[in-house]
Design an enzyme around this catalytic site. Structure first.
Site, PDB file in Angstrom:
ATOM      1  N   LYS A 163       4.706  -7.745   4.212  1.00 37.79           N
ATOM      2  CA  LYS A 163       5.998  -7.381   3.651  1.00 37.79           C
ATOM      3  C   LYS A 163       6.157  -7.735   2.181  1.00 37.79           C
ATOM      4  O   LYS A 163       7.091  -7.266   1.531  1.00 37.79           O
ATOM      5  CB  LYS A 163       7.102  -8.035   4.478  1.00 37.79           C
TER       6      LYS A 163
HETATM    7  C1  LIG Z   1       4.978  -9.429  11.660  1.00 33.98           C
HETATM    8  C2  LIG Z   1       5.226  -7.991  11.374  1.00 33.98           C
HETATM    9  N1  LIG Z   1       4.485  -7.080  11.962  1.00 33.98           N
HETATM   10  C3  LIG Z   1       4.674  -5.763  11.751  1.00 33.98           C
HETATM   11  C4  LIG Z   1       5.677  -5.312  10.927  1.00 33.98           C
HETATM   12  C5  LIG Z   1       5.881  -3.831  10.787  1.00 33.98           C
HETATM   13  O1  LIG Z   1       5.576  -3.303   9.553  1.00 33.98           O
HETATM   14  P1  LIG Z   1       6.342  -2.040   9.031  1.00 33.98           P
HETATM   15  O2  LIG Z   1       7.763  -2.440   8.838  1.00 33.98           O
HETATM   16  O3  LIG Z   1       5.689  -1.712   7.731  1.00 33.98           O
HETATM   17  O4  LIG Z   1       6.219  -0.950  10.030  1.00 33.98           O
HETATM   18  C6  LIG Z   1       6.482  -6.237  10.304  1.00 33.98           C
HETATM   19  C7  LIG Z   1       7.602  -5.809   9.473  1.00 33.98           C
HETATM   20  O5  LIG Z   1       8.500  -6.579   9.166  1.00 33.98           O
HETATM   21  C8  LIG Z   1       6.253  -7.611  10.519  1.00 33.98           C
HETATM   22  O6  LIG Z   1       7.019  -8.544   9.938  1.00 33.98           O
END
Ligand SMILES: Cc1ncc(COP(=O)(O)O)c(C=O)c1O
Length: 458
Positions: free
Chosen positions: A44
């Site tokens: 992020k």
């Molecule tokens: C630990 C974790 N995994 C996966 C994601 C998912 O990523 P995206 O929001 O780019 O789909 C996030 C998003 O906040 C996350 O914090």
């Protein structure tokens, strides 16, 4: 050597590492993009920095302004890091269901954390995103980052994450595997890699609606899409471009969490639950491929955020995700008879019409023909025999809402807990006991079943 003028210059350009041990028996290569190597600890950081830069360029965020976001943690940390470096104030609205380490982290960066009820319908004014938007509107110099609908989120992955993976694999990557929270990672990275013929596989918690689940609660944080039963219109983030995903792998929580633990124990990679989901999917994908294929999974964050959950054996066994080291186990002494359920919207009369004897779980109403229910959806229990006696004494009680007699959520035990330990853990409570397998309620049994059966076998 990497030398930077600012912490923000160190965002991105993360390592790609080959998996060697959890891939035993597979011929295709599996590599992981280690996003916890970003300075704020997650994928992020990329989106946070990109959204702030875009807002500055558009004049939406002025010097000394306040960045406000609804986040389950990692975007908040990324924004707090950027805010600290650039002289902004960060306010992060979080659901009260997130791991407490994530809240402490945000506060350590100097962010103001506002907790709100985690399981609210999308329309509710106190829903994470609505509250964050309102705080931004009511704050002088406030700017709502809105990662779910901010085009800068997917765009930065198209500009950085995708090209990095292409370069790091020397153009040999054939499959990208990633989870979907806002969808920024998979949409942007996938958009770039698809131009090079890469297949994009989305991994989704089994209960998440993105890949066709019923939207009931699940235990892998930050990916997938939960659906509150009172939500009138379910909206999906515009950061998520569904057309990019070629196919899905739907991963039960237990599989995600056990793979995450294996990554720590066998590969030395301490990762979060959503990384477990992605690698579980990557292993499934790789199993069907030959040696010419190169599968890349994105690992969004570190397991340090989840030491009190996924890496805590007691939490894992209590939820039914893991077996204790020694039996007899709960499943050895408690028969799994199937779960009798009644929706919380029913009346006492409706329960009596359908259920004879034995405890009945009162559940959050949801259109589902699943034989099990997500553990948090069991909000109480009723005993038809007691209800029958009640109605015999006062026939008007038949029209009561079942919730009036449902008490509170029953005590729960994991099917792989040591039976004696589970009995001791819930000692002193009253009412029936919920049996959990992989975080889902599979049976509700009278307490005496666990206690007495254990005495006779133990
Ligand atoms: C630990 C974790 N995994 C996966 C994601 C998912 O990523 P995206 O929001 O780019 O789909 C996030 C998003 O906040 C996350 O914090």
């Amino acid at each position: 050597m990497n030398v930077f003028e600012s912490v923000l210059d160190a965002v991105g350009a993360t390592p790609l590492i080959r998996l060697r041990r959890v891939t035993a028996g597979l011929t295709a290569q599996v590599w992981v993009k280690v996003e916890f190597a970003n300075p704020g600890g997650s994928v992020k950081d990329r989106a946070a920095l990109a959204m702030v830069r875009a807002a500055e360029e558009l004049g939406e965020l002025q010097p000394g302004g306040t960045i406000v976001e609804g986040s389950s943690g990692n975007t908040g940390v990324g924004l707090a890091m950027v805010a600290a470096q650039c002289g902004y104030t960060a306010v992060v609205v979080v659901p009260n269901t997130i791991a407490h380490e994530k809240v402490a982290l945000l506060q350590a960066y100097g962010a103001r954390v506002v907790a709100t009820e985690g399981k609210l319908p999308r329309e509710h004014p106190e829903h994470v995103n609505n509250l964050a938007r309102r705080i931004a509107e009511e704050t002088d110099g406030g700017w709502y980052a809105n990662q779910y609908d901010n085009p800068a989120n997917p765009r930065i992955h198209e500009l950085t994450t995708g090209p990095e993976i292409w370069e790091q694999t020397g153009g040999r990557v054939t499959h990208l595997v990633a989870g979907i929270g806002t969808g920024g990672t998979i949409s942007g990275t996938g958009r770039f890699l698809k131009r090079h013929g890469v297949t994009v596989v989305g991994t989704d918690p089994e209960a998440s609606v993105y890949a066709g689940g019923d939207g009931s609660p699940y235990f892998v944080e930050s990916v997938g899409h939960y659906l509150h039963p009172d939500t009138v219109e379910d909206t999906w983030p515009t950061a998520y471009d569904r057309a990019i995903v070629d196919r899905f792998e739907r991963i039960p929580d237990g599989e995600s969490l056990r793979v995450a633990r294996r990554l720590a124990a066998e590969e030395g990679l301490l990762v979060g639950g959503s990384a477990g989901t992605a690698v579980a999917g990557a292993l499934r994908v790789a199993a069907g491929l030959g040696p010419e294929h190169v599968v890349v999974a994105v690992l969004p964050d570190s397991g340090r955020n989840y030491l009190s959950k996924y890496f805590d054996d007691r939490w894992m066994t209590g939820m039914g995700f893991l077996d204790a080291t020694e039996g007899p186990f709960v499943r050895d002494v408690v028969p799994q008879r199937g779960l009798a359920v009644v929706p919380a919207t029913d009346t006492v009369a409706a329960v009596l019409a359908r259920h004879g004897s034995g405890p009945v779980a009162v559940v959050v109403p949801r259109t589902s023909d699943a034989p099990t229910r997500s553990a948090p959806e069991v909000i109480g229990s009723v005993d038809p025999a007691e209800l029958r006696a009640l109605v015999a004494a006062d026939p008007e009680r038949a029209a009561d809402s079942v919730t009036r007699h449902a008490g509170s959520a029953p005590a729960a035990v994991g099917h792989g807990e040591n039976a004696a330990a589970a009995t001791a853990r819930i000692d002193g409570g009253k009412g029936p006991v919920l049996l959990l397998i992989d975080g889902r309620a599979v049976a509700l049994v009278p307490r005496a079943v666990l206690e007495q059966r254990h005495e006779t076998t133990g």
